[in-house]
Design an enzyme around this catalytic site. Structure first.
Site, short mmCIF file in Angstrom:
data_model
loop_
_atom_site.label_atom_id
_atom_site.label_comp_id
_atom_site.label_asym_id
_atom_site.label_seq_id
_atom_site.Cartn_x
_atom_site.Cartn_y
_atom_site.Cartn_z
CG ASP A 190 124.98 49.22 14.40
OD1 ASP A 190 124.24 49.03 13.42
OD2 ASP A 190 125.08 48.43 15.36
CB ALA A 191 129.86 53.64 13.02
CE1 TYR A 242 118.99 55.18 12.74
CE2 TYR A 242 119.99 55.44 14.90
CZ TYR A 242 118.88 55.47 14.09
OH TYR A 242 117.66 55.79 14.62
CG ASP A 243 125.51 55.17 16.65
OD1 ASP A 243 124.28 55.00 16.69
OD2 ASP A 243 126.34 54.35 17.07
CB SER A 250 87.06 43.92 26.35
OG SER A 250 85.69 43.95 26.62
CG LEU A 251 88.86 40.66 21.94
CD1 LEU A 251 90.19 39.94 21.76
CD2 LEU A 251 88.09 40.68 20.63
CD GLU A 265 94.66 39.56 14.48
OE1 GLU A 265 94.79 40.20 15.54
OE2 GLU A 265 93.91 39.91 13.55
CE LYS A 315 92.64 38.20 24.85
NZ LYS A 315 93.42 38.92 25.83
CG ASP A 348 99.46 37.85 28.97
OD1 ASP A 348 98.63 38.74 29.24
OD2 ASP A 348 99.80 36.97 29.76
CD GLU A 371 97.88 43.49 24.36
OE1 GLU A 371 96.99 44.20 23.84
OE2 GLU A 371 97.70 42.83 25.40
CE1 TYR A 403 94.07 45.28 19.34
CE2 TYR A 403 96.06 44.45 20.40
CZ TYR A 403 94.86 45.16 20.46
OH TYR A 403 94.48 45.74 21.63
CE LYS A 457 91.38 40.98 16.16
NZ LYS A 457 92.56 41.84 16.03
CE LYS A 468 92.58 34.70 28.22
NZ LYS A 468 91.78 35.55 29.09
CB CYS A 508 122.81 14.26 52.71
SG CYS A 508 121.92 13.39 51.42
CB CYS A 560 123.69 9.45 52.69
SG CYS A 560 124.66 10.92 52.33
CB CYS A 599 124.66 15.33 49.53
SG CYS A 599 125.29 13.75 50.16
CB CYS A 652 124.69 10.01 48.99
SG CYS A 652 123.03 10.69 48.96
S1 IVH Z 1 91.41 42.86 19.13
C1 IVH Z 1 87.48 44.93 19.27
N1 IVH Z 1 93.55 41.40 18.79
O1 IVH Z 1 93.05 41.56 24.32
C2 IVH Z 1 88.62 44.03 19.41
N2 IVH Z 1 93.08 42.21 20.96
O2 IVH Z 1 90.48 41.05 25.67
C3 IVH Z 1 89.69 44.61 20.21
N3 IVH Z 1 94.74 41.62 22.65
O3 IVH Z 1 92.22 44.86 25.08
C4 IVH Z 1 90.82 43.75 20.51
N4 IVH Z 1 96.08 40.51 21.32
O4 IVH Z 1 94.67 44.36 24.65
C5 IVH Z 1 92.80 42.08 19.66
N5 IVH Z 1 95.44 40.12 18.35
C6 IVH Z 1 94.70 40.81 19.22
C7 IVH Z 1 95.04 40.94 20.57
C8 IVH Z 1 94.19 41.65 21.42
C9 IVH Z 1 95.88 40.94 22.55
C10 IVH Z 1 94.21 42.21 23.91
C11 IVH Z 1 93.84 43.65 23.78
C12 IVH Z 1 92.43 43.78 24.23
C13 IVH Z 1 92.22 42.50 24.96
C14 IVH Z 1 90.78 42.10 24.84
#
Ligand code: IVH
Length: 685
Positions: A35-36, A38-39, A84-85, A115, A117, A119, A179, A231, A296, A320, A414, A417, A432, A438
């Site tokens: 690390d040193a 790198y710094d 979106s999905l 994969e 999903k 959050d 993400e 992703y 996918k 989900k 308590c 008791c 307590c 008790c």
């Molecule tokens: S693919 C066209 N892969 O889920 C496909 N999305 O509900 C585009 N997300 O807005 C998304 N993990 O933010 C994909 N392994 C993953 C994901 C992922 C999380 C989120 C992403 C997207 C939302 C869709």
């Protein structure tokens, strides 16, 4: 002032070297230089850039620390919309998705990329000639906010894609989607700090990640420790596409972009179902939140044939996990008394189904937590249940609070008791003071005494102990050995047969080990491992009973607090009396064999019940006791404790603020990660 060519070259060299080492450190978890060093390189570059500001480039590693605050976020139009999905919530719906895909393609069986999903929040990254030039949030899918300065602070993200000596070069324009998220540990640390400083406390890691990214001051973002997994791809110009999605991911990973180590290619619907089941289980062990899995269609040509419906692709689906949070109302707040007298506030809820289980009670942990969340009777609250942890109240919806509520008060006496309740200065827990007077503490002490890892009295479950205490048949563990067939068979749901079985089990339990016996006594903070250390050290109960503090402290894993608990326990005349009864030939008649040599004992443990037996363990982060004490305790449970994480490692124990590198590596290697709360359970603390 013109920049000398030598300075320009040196800056260029430093940037490349720093980025290379950054990738080795944050993505591969395999640093080449200390690390040193790198710094030192980073400082040299900073000095050069300070002297010649023209040398500062957007991909300079100096830009990661966080640039000057922005006045506002600029708007960015996405080259390709961020879609979106569609979601499914059960296997049936997933099978329908697969059927539609197969019909659309006219094939029997489809290969999918599977994969987690994640959050967090979606991000689009734009690399031009290998350099990160823009990062944008999803926004409405067409236009997002420019968060380039903020995203640059994410350490695992390359500011410049890697040049491979062999293998394909990146395209002139590469848009990558991913993400941004926070680990649970970072989330907890951010909230702990916010609470201390009176800042904003976030409800969950996703909100905290969003709040951290949408900071006009990138230095704040830098301090939050965001993570990112890529992703998918957006626009690509100047290179051919990979044939499949999973190849694309493998390719961008080679260019240095972080990709989830959980990604797999699976065959057909069966492969999808198996992956979903495996991830549902693995979920609890991940260091970050996921809310489902994404499948996918893997072949790009197939994706193109299937196309889109509205704003979601026909070739992908999110399966989900059931929601883990629901809304309900608090009907009452009760206080439960534990074995050590600790009062735990419990919210009684209007029953609500969460992920298939009806929840009617949720823990509120302690008074500090109640105050922090300001939970009151009548409130509408969010309740969370995750896996097999006790459900908890996450937060109150203040706008739904009825009028005339009052804050919850810690009872002065308590609830079981009537003894005084005391809360020691600086302690979150109120207790307590009734001790074994008790009934609640008595009951819990007896349950503990009979439990599998203590005296292992088969058939003496919690319900039965409750009856025995309630009917005044048993007031302390020694009374168990005076029970008669008559008394037992008179109890609810107790036939003569089970009564006889229980007596036989009680009889069997008389022959035990000193370690188990000490553990069974239920001395505060004396878990299984400490009990074993005490047994090994003293080899005789009387020596332990009379031991002064100076004789306890040299034992590994025993500090002043535990020593004080041990002494307090044995100085109570009542406890001495119970022990004498347990050992008396006419009542308890409990005996144990003289102890074998410590090594044999350890080997015996290793061969038996301990979940840690024979496991190779690595520790990261801070735990509530010194490392060497934890190490000794783990070893006493049969584990081998090492410092470096490898394929041979079975478990990574993550304390507070664990090393991100270690976590990521453990995940990549498929090493199980145990959070410290679980560890405490195992160690019986
Ligand atoms: S693919 C066209 N892969 O889920 C496909 N999305 O509900 C585009 N997300 O807005 C998304 N993990 O933010 C994909 N392994 C993953 C994901 C992922 C999380 C989120 C992403 C997207 C939302 C869709």
């Amino acid at each position: 002032m013109s920049v000398p060519a030598s300075a320009r070259e040196r800056a260029e060299r430093l940037r490349r070297d720093l980025e290379y080492h950054n990738h080795r450190y944050y993505v591969l978890d395999d640093p080449e230089i200390p690390d040193a060093e790198y710094d030192r390189l980073l400082r040299e570059l900073q000095d050069l850039e300070a002297r010649y500001p023209e040398l500062v480039t957007p991909d300079s590693p100096t830009q990661r620390v966080g640039a000057e605050p922005l006045a506002s976020f600029a708007e960015v139009e996405h080259r390709l919309p961020m879609l979106s999905l569609s979601n499914v919530f059960d296997e049936q719906e997933l099978r329908e998705f697969d059927r539609r895909v197969r019909e659309g393609l006219g094939t029997e069986r489809v290969r999918y990329s599977a994969e987690p999903k994640l959050d967090g929040l979606a991000i689009s990254l734009c690399y031009e000639d290998g350099v990160l030039v823009r990062a944008a949030t999803r926004g409405d899918g067409y236009r997002g906010e420019d968060v380039t300065a903020q995203v640059r602070t994410i350490q695992s993200l390359p500011l410049r894609l890697r040049d491979l000596e062999q293998g394909e070069r990146w395209p002139a324009l590469l848009e990558v989607r991913g993400e941004v998220f926070l680990t649970y540990e970072r989330f907890a640390a951010i909230n702990a700090r916010a609470q201390r400083d009176g800042g904003k406390v976030f409800a969950n890691p996703r909100n905290a990640a969003a709040g951290s990214l949408r900071q006009l001051d990138p230095r704040v973002t830098a301090a939050r420790g965001l993570h990112l997994f890529c992703y998918g791809l957006g626009a690509v110009e100047g290179a051919s596409w990979s044939e499949s999605h999973s190849d694309s991911l493998a390719r961008i990973a080679r260019w240095g972009l972080p990709v989830s180590p959980e990604q797999r290619s699976v065959e057909g619907i069966e492969g999808c179902i198996a992956y979903h089941a495996a991830m549902a289980e693995r979920r609890e062990r991940l260091a970050y939140a996921i809310d489902g899995v994404v499948f996918k269609v893997d072949r790009r040509a197939d994706q193109e044939r299937l196309g889109f419906v509205a704003r979601a692709p026909r070739w992908a689906i999110a399966y989900k996990f059931p929601a883990q949070e629901e809304l309900t109302t608090v009907e009452a707040v009760d206080f439960q008394v534990g074995r050590t007298g600790a009062l735990t506030p419990v919210a009684r809820l209007a029953p609500v189904a969460i992920a298939g289980v009806t929840v009617a009670n949720a823990t509120l942990h302690n008074m500090d937590e109640i105050q922090r969340k300001d939970v009151r009777v009548g409130d509408t609250v969010t309740v969370r249940r995750a896996g097999d942890v006790i459900p908890e109240v996450v937060r109150v919806l203040p706008e739904r609070r009825p009028s005339e509520t009052t804050p919850v008060q810690l009872p002065a006496h308590c609830p079981v008791c009537g003894s005084d309740v005391l809360r020691a200065e600086g302690e979150a827990v109120a207790r307590c003071t009734g001790g074994l007077f008790c009934a609640a503490q008595r009951r819990e002490a007896i349950k503990h005494f009979a439990s599998r890892r203590a005296m292992d009295i088969e058939g003496l479950g919690d319900k039965l102990v409750e009856q025995l205490v309630e009917h005044d048949l048993v007031a302390d563990p020694a009374d168990l050995y005076g029970l008669t067939l008559e008394q037992l068979s008179g109890l609810e749901r107790m036939g003569e047969k089970s009564a006889a079985n229980l007596l036989a089990a009680l009889d069997r339990s008389r022959q035990t080990t000193l370690a188990r016996f000490i553990y069974a006594l239920g001395i505060r903070e004396v878990g299984e491992a400490t009990a074993r250390a005490l047994a090994e050290h003293f080899r005789d109960l009387d020596a332990l009973i009379e031991a002064p503090e100076s004789a306890l402290l040299p034992i590994e894993g025993i500090g002043p607090v535990v020593a004080a608990h041990i002494q307090a326990f044995f100085s109570q005349p009542h406890n001495r009396e119970v022990i004498a009864k347990l050992r008396s030939p006419s009542l308890g008649a409990i005996t144990w064999e003289r102890l074998a040599a410590p090594e044999d004992e350890r080997a015996a443990v290793a061969a038996t019940s301990s979940p840690l037996a024979g496991k190779t363990v690595v520790i990261t982060g801070t735990l509530d006791r010194p490392r060497d004490a934890i190490k000794a305790q783990l070893e006493a449970l049969g584990a081998k404790v090492t410092t470096s994480l490898s394929k041979k490692t079975d478990l990574l124990i993550a304390g507070a603020e664990p090393g991100d590198k270690k976590l990521a590596k453990a995940e990549a290697l498929g090493v199980e990660i145990i959070r410290r709360e679980r560890l405490a359970e195992w160690m019986g603390a």
